[in-house]
Design a protein around this motif. Sequence first.
Motif, PDB file in Angstrom:
ATOM      1  N   SER A 126      -2.157  53.057  39.406  1.00 24.46           N
ATOM      2  CA  SER A 126      -0.483  53.157  39.555  1.00 24.46           C
ATOM      3  C   SER A 126      -0.452  54.462  40.287  1.00 24.46           C
ATOM      4  O   SER A 126      -0.955  55.328  40.292  1.00 24.46           O
ATOM      5  N   TYR A 127       0.864  54.657  40.729  1.00 21.32           N
ATOM      6  CA  TYR A 127       1.128  55.908  41.662  1.00 21.32           C
ATOM      7  C   TYR A 127       1.447  57.077  40.650  1.00 21.32           C
ATOM      8  O   TYR A 127       1.385  58.190  41.217  1.00 21.32           O
ATOM      9  N   ASP A 128       1.861  56.802  39.469  1.00 21.16           N
ATOM     10  CA  ASP A 128       2.041  58.089  38.512  1.00 21.16           C
ATOM     11  C   ASP A 128       0.717  58.396  37.696  1.00 21.16           C
ATOM     12  O   ASP A 128       0.676  59.307  37.047  1.00 21.16           O
ATOM     13  N   LYS A 132      -4.059  58.222  41.998  1.00 17.45           N
ATOM     14  CA  LYS A 132      -3.296  58.728  42.945  1.00 17.45           C
ATOM     15  C   LYS A 132      -2.718  60.071  42.668  1.00 17.45           C
ATOM     16  O   LYS A 132      -2.153  60.624  43.339  1.00 17.45           O
ATOM     17  N   ARG A 133      -2.899  60.416  41.286  1.00 18.74           N
ATOM     18  CA  ARG A 133      -2.482  61.843  40.740  1.00 18.74           C
ATOM     19  C   ARG A 133      -3.017  61.693  39.467  1.00 18.74           C
ATOM     20  O   ARG A 133      -3.376  60.863  38.961  1.00 18.74           O
ATOM     21  N   ASP A 134      -2.458  63.001  38.624  1.00 22.31           N
ATOM     22  CA  ASP A 134      -2.964  63.157  37.085  1.00 22.31           C
ATOM     23  C   ASP A 134      -1.775  62.614  36.448  1.00 22.31           C
ATOM     24  O   ASP A 134      -0.824  62.813  36.650  1.00 22.31           O
ATOM     25  N   ASN A 154      -1.447  66.333  42.261  1.00 26.06           N
ATOM     26  CA  ASN A 154      -0.792  65.278  42.837  1.00 26.06           C
ATOM     27  C   ASN A 154      -1.711  64.377  43.757  1.00 26.06           C
ATOM     28  O   ASN A 154      -1.393  63.713  44.994  1.00 26.06           O
ATOM     29  N   TYR A 155      -3.129  64.680  43.707  1.00 28.43           N
ATOM     30  CA  TYR A 155      -3.939  63.947  44.505  1.00 28.43           C
ATOM     31  C   TYR A 155      -5.050  63.520  43.695  1.00 28.43           C
ATOM     32  O   TYR A 155      -5.210  63.524  42.460  1.00 28.43           O
ATOM     33  N   THR A 156      -5.972  62.760  44.194  1.00 28.63           N
ATOM     34  CA  THR A 156      -7.246  62.017  43.622  1.00 28.63           C
ATOM     35  C   THR A 156      -8.111  62.823  43.134  1.00 28.63           C
ATOM     36  O   THR A 156      -8.733  63.837  43.780  1.00 28.63           O
ATOM     37  N   THR A 157      -8.285  62.638  41.929  1.00 26.25           N
ATOM     38  CA  THR A 157      -9.461  63.488  40.903  1.00 26.25           C
ATOM     39  C   THR A 157     -10.300  62.459  40.398  1.00 26.25           C
ATOM     40  O   THR A 157     -11.465  62.889  39.779  1.00 26.25           O
ATOM     41  N   ARG A 158     -10.094  61.025  40.125  1.00 22.91           N
ATOM     42  CA  ARG A 158     -10.848  60.243  39.714  1.00 22.91           C
ATOM     43  C   ARG A 158     -11.291  58.997  40.383  1.00 22.91           C
ATOM     44  O   ARG A 158     -10.022  58.529  41.113  1.00 22.91           O
ATOM     45  N   VAL A 159     -12.277  58.259  40.070  1.00 31.10           N
ATOM     46  CA  VAL A 159     -12.468  56.928  40.865  1.00 31.10           C
ATOM     47  C   VAL A 159     -12.773  55.927  39.721  1.00 31.10           C
ATOM     48  O   VAL A 159     -13.810  56.251  39.023  1.00 31.10           O
ATOM     49  N   LYS A 184      -3.157  61.982  48.284  1.00 33.32           N
ATOM     50  CA  LYS A 184      -2.301  63.006  48.064  1.00 33.32           C
ATOM     51  C   LYS A 184      -0.683  62.562  48.241  1.00 33.32           C
ATOM     52  O   LYS A 184      -0.525  61.936  49.117  1.00 33.32           O
ATOM     53  N   ASP A 185      -0.053  62.916  47.106  1.00 35.46           N
ATOM     54  CA  ASP A 185       1.202  62.515  47.317  1.00 35.46           C
ATOM     55  C   ASP A 185       1.646  60.859  47.598  1.00 35.46           C
ATOM     56  O   ASP A 185       2.611  60.383  48.211  1.00 35.46           O
TER      57      ASP A 185
END
Length: 641
Positions: free
Chosen positions: A256-258, A191-193, A200-205, A143-144
């Motif tokens: 990536s972080y974005d 790391k975010r959508d 702003n958090y994980t939804t995919r692996v 998250k973030d």
Amino acid sequence: MTKQNASHAAAAAGLGRRRFINTAALAGLAGIAACTDKATGTATPLAGSAPAGGAGHGAAGAVHLKPGELDTYYGLWSGGHTGDMRVLGLPSGREITRIPCFVPDALVGWGVTNESKQVMGTKADGSLKYTVADTHHTHASYKDGNYDGRYAWINDKINSRIARIRLDHFVCDKITELPNVQGFHGIFPDKRDPVDPAINYTTRVFCGAEFSIPLPNSGSEDTGKYHSLFSCVDAESMEVRWQVLIDGNCDLTATSYDGKLAATNQYNTEMGAKYEDMMSSERDACLFFNVARIEAAVKAGKFKTYGDSKVPVVDGTLAANKDAKSALTAYVSVPKNPHGVNASPDQKYFICAGKLSPTGTVIELAKVLDWFDGKLEKLDDAIVAEVELGLGPLHTAFDGRGNAYTTLFLDSQVVKWNVEKAIAFHKGDKSAKYVVDRIDVQYQPGHVNASQSETIAADGKYLAVGCKFSKDRFLPVGPLHPENEQLIDISGEKMVLLADHPVRGEPHDFIIFKRELLRPKQVYALDDFPLAIKDPKESGVLRNGKKVTIKMTSQAPAFSLREFKLKRGDEVTLILTNLDKIEDLTHGFAIPKYNVNFIVNPLETASVTFVADKPGVFWCYCTHFCHALHLEMRSRMIVEA
Ligand code: CUK
Ligand code: CUA
Ligand code: CA
């Protein structure tokens, strides 16, 4: 040296060097007196530029915690063939627990209880679908840009399964088998959508498949028709959202972080079936995925499915993605059979380690995005540095101060290098000394990770190195040596080796995070379990023909049923709720000759199903020390003939 020569030299030196190291280690054993550091008693058979022991260094004391003192970091270690995740405390290196995932575990009854079997997957007859695994990579939810302590994931390469661990209870709660692939290896959560800034958090692996197979897997010999797929798993439902058909294979994974990019390094762009073919090209690739575009293509129905799988598969092959402005994928050329790909904590770069090339390649993510937008003409211009690091570079970690730490498998070293200086050197400033330090490790290192490394909170305190060999580091225990996990202090300019600890083979990968980021619960809630028996008065034997349900509770030092009667041939489901609600008051339940043993933690419910096929008296006993009357804590199962 040209890049091509460098690669050849590395490949040739690589094979030779490995032989050298093995004989050197043997020579080290024979002549140990000559190369033993008297002060530490540490054998240092490899000559190197940095001290191999932490003698005389204040930092060495940091790993020796006083009794009762807690570690400051959690380490989540992949368990290798034991198919579990191991939880270590750092800097001590103490193993605190193991979380079973893919393989049965006798301590908790994983693979014995109905609940764990449901997570693991069963065949039609109720037996486990798989009992072997090979875990390599473990990563946690974000998250973030930092770990949020919700989930961790781990892969099983053998059967292409991904397991999720709930970090509130440290248990595996879901396992998904990926369709259409073999050799699922790299894993990384987003790391975010990429589209919705509120997420702003994980939804995919993301999951990379290393081996290519025919689709459908018909047994065809024509490797020209083989394919690898890159998969995206939903972090919540654990269903496979989509897959991408690619050229070449997948290996490790980075995000990536974005949230816009995921990538995998590719060592077999040749699509060879033999290792000679897999290393025939001088360059392979780091393959980028444009996450938003892939999901738009799936939404627009531009996909196929294969066989029984309903998972949408989009076309990410080279030929279909030549036009940057509509491309779903981008193949960035990197030298020879690269290994790890890692995201720097400054959010700017992915670093590919060369493996058969002695180089590290720095790819600037903004430039890859520029290419997708049609603003960068040549994709290869996204490479901002390609610098020599040493022989056999595999994985890279970061300290948050601009430095990268790359393992050199063949040199048996970790090299510390400055990323911006490497970029300056690559641009032509030959005075830029990008290599900061080197340290010998014992021996050939694979994964490396630093505290909080691949988060925006990389803190540059500790570096752990997973060494593949441990010759002469520990007491001999027969032919199978443990691996040697070494801990290095990276808080200063020079790296300092702090400690060795043996681990059972073979973890591969691990992450290290600050203990404050995890807040595990010590006691379950009764309502977490649909079968919970909330009152001892509900206990009893319920019969429906041959089907029998036994309901039981435990409260130290007794089970609610002191005995229960069955008839031979009964199909029995036994449900046990532990009504003790005190932290750490766990009970076990074993049935002799019935191959049953499992535990119930405070307020946990678990069940087992078996056929009462052996008549007799069976003392079901508590297997987990719980009370002064632990040995007396029993129930009697009477099976009438
Ligand atoms: S791979 Cu093992 S050392 Cu499976 Cu991550 Cu590189
Ligand atoms: Cu209950 Cu031991
Ligand atoms: Ca190759």
